[in-house]
Design an enzyme around this catalytic site. Structure first.
Site, PDB file in Angstrom:
ATOM      1  N   LYS A   1       0.830  -1.219   0.000  1.00 14.30           N
ATOM      2  CA  LYS A   1       0.000   0.000   0.000  1.00 14.30           C
ATOM      3  C   LYS A   1       0.862   1.267   0.000  1.00 14.30           C
ATOM      4  CE  LYS A   1      -1.870   1.640   3.971  1.00 14.30           C
ATOM      5  NZ  LYS A   1      -1.751   3.041   4.355  1.00 14.30           N
ATOM      6  N   ASN A   2       1.749   1.359   0.978  1.00 19.79           N
ATOM      7  CA  ASN A   2       2.437   2.642   1.154  1.00 19.79           C
ATOM      8  C   ASN A   2       3.446   2.937   0.043  1.00 19.79           C
ATOM      9  OD1 ASN A   2       0.857   3.254   3.321  1.00 19.79           O
ATOM     10  ND2 ASN A   2       2.313   2.506   4.855  1.00 19.79           N
TER      11      ASN A   2
ATOM     12  N   CYS B   1      -5.180   8.018   9.306  1.00 20.64           N
ATOM     13  CA  CYS B   1      -5.542   7.408  10.593  1.00 20.64           C
ATOM     14  C   CYS B   1      -5.226   8.362  11.745  1.00 20.64           C
ATOM     15  CB  CYS B   1      -4.760   6.104  10.793  1.00 20.64           C
ATOM     16  SG  CYS B   1      -5.239   4.798   9.661  1.00 20.64           S
TER      17      CYS B   1
ATOM     18  N   ARG C   1      -0.127  14.545  14.107  1.00 25.10           N
ATOM     19  CA  ARG C   1       0.738  14.076  13.010  1.00 25.10           C
ATOM     20  C   ARG C   1       1.221  15.295  12.225  1.00 25.10           C
ATOM     21  NH1 ARG C   1      -1.890   8.871  10.059  1.00 25.10           N
ATOM     22  NH2 ARG C   1       0.224   8.623   9.269  1.00 25.10           N
TER      23      ARG C   1
ATOM     24  N   ASP D   1       3.150  -0.310  12.269  1.00 24.85           N
ATOM     25  CA  ASP D   1       1.951  -0.773  11.560  1.00 24.85           C
ATOM     26  C   ASP D   1       1.607  -2.232  11.873  1.00 24.85           C
ATOM     27  OD1 ASP D   1       1.749   1.709  10.469  1.00 24.85           O
ATOM     28  OD2 ASP D   1       2.621   1.174   8.539  1.00 24.85           O
TER      29      ASP D   1
ATOM     30  N   ARG E   1      -9.412   0.294   3.242  1.00 19.93           N
ATOM     31  CA  ARG E   1      -8.445   1.267   2.710  1.00 19.93           C
ATOM     32  C   ARG E   1      -7.122   0.580   2.394  1.00 19.93           C
ATOM     33  NH1 ARG E   1      -7.006   5.313   6.780  1.00 19.93           N
ATOM     34  NH2 ARG E   1      -5.302   5.374   5.309  1.00 19.93           N
TER      35      ARG E   1
HETATM   36  N1  EPU Z   1       6.625  13.488  12.308  1.00 15.25           N
HETATM   37  C1  EPU Z   1       6.905  14.754  12.741  1.00 15.25           C
HETATM   38  N2  EPU Z   1       7.046  15.738  11.798  1.00 15.25           N
HETATM   39  C2  EPU Z   1       6.901  15.496  10.474  1.00 15.25           C
HETATM   40  C3  EPU Z   1       6.629  14.196  10.046  1.00 15.25           C
HETATM   41  C4  EPU Z   1       6.490  13.199  10.988  1.00 15.25           C
HETATM   42  O1  EPU Z   1       7.032  15.015  13.939  1.00 15.25           O
HETATM   43  O2  EPU Z   1       7.047  16.449   9.679  1.00 15.25           O
HETATM   44  C5  EPU Z   1       6.495  12.420  13.304  1.00 15.25           C
HETATM   45  C6  EPU Z   1       5.092  11.778  13.285  1.00 15.25           C
HETATM   46  O3  EPU Z   1       4.189  12.522  14.049  1.00 15.25           O
HETATM   47  C7  EPU Z   1       5.382  10.423  13.845  1.00 15.25           C
HETATM   48  C8  EPU Z   1       6.772  10.101  13.293  1.00 15.25           C
HETATM   49  O4  EPU Z   1       7.356  11.344  12.938  1.00 15.25           O
HETATM   50  O5  EPU Z   1       5.433  10.492  15.234  1.00 15.25           O
HETATM   51  C9  EPU Z   1       6.804   9.191  12.080  1.00 15.25           C
HETATM   52  O6  EPU Z   1       5.920   9.699  11.091  1.00 15.25           O
HETATM   53  P1  EPU Z   1       6.128   9.397   9.536  1.00 15.25           P
HETATM   54  O7  EPU Z   1       6.232  10.694   8.829  1.00 15.25           O
HETATM   55  O8  EPU Z   1       7.227   8.414   9.359  1.00 15.25           O
HETATM   56  O9  EPU Z   1       4.765   8.706   9.195  1.00 15.25           O
HETATM   57  P2  EPU Z   1       3.813   8.975   7.968  1.00 15.25           P
HETATM   58  O10 EPU Z   1       4.612   9.289   6.756  1.00 15.25           O
HETATM   59  O11 EPU Z   1       2.741   9.915   8.388  1.00 15.25           O
HETATM   60  C10 EPU Z   1       3.877   6.508   7.106  1.00 15.25           C
HETATM   61  C11 EPU Z   1       2.861   5.470   6.760  1.00 15.25           C
HETATM   62  C12 EPU Z   1       2.206   4.962   8.024  1.00 15.25           C
HETATM   63  C13 EPU Z   1       3.295   4.400   8.943  1.00 15.25           C
HETATM   64  C14 EPU Z   1       4.383   5.437   9.196  1.00 15.25           C
HETATM   65  C15 EPU Z   1       5.555   4.908   9.988  1.00 15.25           C
HETATM   66  C16 EPU Z   1       2.089   6.116   4.585  1.00 15.25           C
HETATM   67  C17 EPU Z   1       1.005   6.673   3.763  1.00 15.25           C
HETATM   68  N3  EPU Z   1       1.856   6.054   5.891  1.00 15.25           N
HETATM   69  O12 EPU Z   1       3.162   7.546   7.779  1.00 15.25           O
HETATM   70  O13 EPU Z   1       1.358   3.902   7.615  1.00 15.25           O
HETATM   71  O14 EPU Z   1       2.716   4.039  10.177  1.00 15.25           O
HETATM   72  O15 EPU Z   1       4.877   5.937   7.943  1.00 15.25           O
HETATM   73  O16 EPU Z   1       6.132   3.830   9.361  1.00 15.25           O
HETATM   74  O17 EPU Z   1       3.106   5.699   4.082  1.00 15.25           O
HETATM   75  C18 EPU Z   1      -0.456   2.432   7.792  1.00 15.25           C
HETATM   76  O18 EPU Z   1      -0.138   1.964   6.697  1.00 15.25           O
HETATM   77  O19 EPU Z   1      -1.326   1.894   8.520  1.00 15.25           O
HETATM   78  C19 EPU Z   1       0.184   3.653   8.264  1.00 15.25           C
HETATM   79  C20 EPU Z   1      -0.306   4.378   9.237  1.00 15.25           C
END
Ligand code: EPU
Length: 430
Positions: free
Chosen positions: A22-23, A117, A122, A307, A399
């Site tokens: 997915k991601n 989610c 976030r 995840d 999703r």
């Molecule tokens: N964070 C910050 N600032 C930022 C970005 C992130 O503080 O500018 C923090 C977040 O709040 C969190 C941590 O850094 O505490 C990690 O966040 P990350 O940016 O890595 O997560 P994401 O990109 O929002 C993706 C996946 C998630 C998965 C996470 C971690 C996608 C679309 N989503 O989210 O997937 O949990 O990386 O591996 O790729 C899922 O598939 O169920 C899912 C939630």
């Protein structure tokens, strides 16, 4: 509205094929905007987030042609920047990749603030910091839109992320791929989907090295071209079915996987007494004895994935003794615990740690899918225990899981989707 109904308690046995990740798919679909050409993307999972991403692009003027259920041709030559539909963008987190892709293509972007989610706060401050380092200015506009513009063009830069962020790393790669000069991302995310996105862009003519390590270098190129690219298998879907085998005392052969991506999950399962046999592109997971308690802390890749945290919580409920499950990636990813408690689970959440007293007898109950992985954890719990578990709000599950009901039925699960129009139930064969 639809529900999933599970009559659990029987072991699952057989073969399950894992779909594309997915991601990775979401990053590559939305990232294809930057190529200004035709791309053929293969091994797409048939999930709602993929449909939503394709619909966003279609409404932005891209040509979307499904070649078959898992293959799409995306023609991004006629795209109109800044025109993404806010209602669809707000449905999912990954739509923030439009920021990097639009900025990289047009030197500006205008995108609604993304949804996704609910795990507490976030923020996207690291994405913004990266865009600014490349020469863009970023403002939050009325109505919840993010406006980004690089009036004097983008320029390669050194970016050090304060937190390890998957989305931030992918967004900066997209923004920098055509920015003149060299961009270096330090403390970059190492997740397999970051590598997949980089490989896709390199197949389109980009010059990205180091993806998969914490230092990624991007040499800006003037132009990209289309390509044909197959998405990697979904390690979280694979891990979910590995737990399904362990939770039901069954044996599953899980095919179309990259065992290396599953190492942290396999290691924990083995520590719990589950047998995991690894082959080139499949694993066989079986459980014969009782489960041992273990402690787990989620971490960025190659650590144990956040995840997989809710799914693992279910398995720990079935293990004898007290296990500690710590979440270190997100602020609040334990909302589902209340649902498991309805089934008789004994779990106390103390800050970012769940203390699970396993071995209690669980019973079927009506529960909600509070988010994607939490929802699938309810399915796993339902499969593990005897009786009828009904799971509501399954749109979260759909999703991200390709035909979960069909795949589980094929290995012996008694599971179905039920339409619930107001007060009458119509059952549908799957
Ligand atoms: N964070 C910050 N600032 C930022 C970005 C992130 O503080 O500018 C923090 C977040 O709040 C969190 C941590 O850094 O505490 C990690 O966040 P990350 O940016 O890595 O997560 P994401 O990109 O929002 C993706 C996946 C998630 C998965 C996470 C971690 C996608 C679309 N989503 O989210 O997937 O949990 O990386 O591996 O790729 C899922 O598939 O169920 C899912 C939630």
């Amino acid at each position: 509205m639809e529900k999933i109904v599970v009559n659990g308690g029987a072991p699952l046995n057989g073969v399950i094929e894992v779909s594309g990740m997915k991601n990775a798919a979401l990053a590559i679909i939305l990232g294809s905007l930057i190529t200004e050409d035709k791309c053929i993307i293969e091994n797409l999972p048939a999930i709602n987030d993929v449909s939503t991403s394709l619909e966003i692009l279609r409404q932005m003027g891209l040509g979307i042609r499904m070649i078959n259920k898992n293959t799409v041709e995306i023609d991004s030559s006629g795209a109109i920047g800044g025109s993404s539909p806010a209602d669809l963008v707000r449905k999912m987190r990954a739509s923030y990749y439009l920021m990097g892709a639009e900025l990289g293509r047009y030197g500006k972007a205008y995108v609604a603030y993304p949804g996704g989610c609910d795990f507490g706060v976030r923020p996207i401050d690291q994405h913004i910091k990266g865009f600014e380092a490349l020469g863009a200015s970023v403002t939050l506009e009325e109505g919840g839109f993010v406006k980004i513009s690089a009036e004097n063009g983008l320029k390669g830069a050194n970016i050090y992320f304060d937190v390890n962020t998957v989305g931030g790393t992918i967004n900066i790669i997209l923004a920098a791929v055509k920015a003149p000069g060299l961009t270096v991302i330090e403390n970059a995310a190492r997740e397999p989907h970051v590598v997949d996105l980089a490989n896709f862009l390199n197949a389109c003519g980009a010059k990205i090295s180091g993806a998969g390590t914490d230092t990624i270098k991007i040499k800006g190129v003037e132009k990209l071209h289309g390509c044909t690219y197959a998405i990697i298998p979904d390690m979280i879907e694979a891990g979910t079915y590995m737990i399904a085998a362990a939770a039901t005392k069954g044996t599953l052969k899980i095919t179309n996987v990259i065992p290396k991506h599953l190492e942290s999950i396999s290691a924990k399962l083995e520590e719990m007494g589950v047998t995991v046999e690894e082959y080139d592109d499949y694993v066989i997971v079986s459980r014969h004895d009782k489960l041992n308690r273990v402690n787990i802390k989620t971490l960025p890749y190659p650590g144990f994935p956040t995840d997989m945290q809710p799914q693992m919580c279910v398995l720990l409920c079935l293990a004898e003794g007290i296990s500690y499950l710590s979440e270190s990636v997100f602020d609040n990813r334990f909302r589902y615990v209340e649902e498991l408690k309805r089934m008789g689970a004994s779990i106390k959440v103390d800050g970012k740690t769940a203390i699970i007293e396993g071995g209690k007898s669980l019973h079927a109950a009506p529960v909600r899918a509070v988010d994607l992985r939490a929802g699938v954890a309810m399915v796993l719990a339902g499969l593990a225990i005897s009786g009828r578990t009904e799971i509501e709000e399954i749109s979260h599950i759909e999703r991200g899981y390709d035909d979960i009901v069909g795949k589980l039925r094929s290995v012996g699960a008694d599971i179905k989707k039920v339409f619930v129009p107001d007060t009458v139930y119509f059952e549908r064969a799957n």
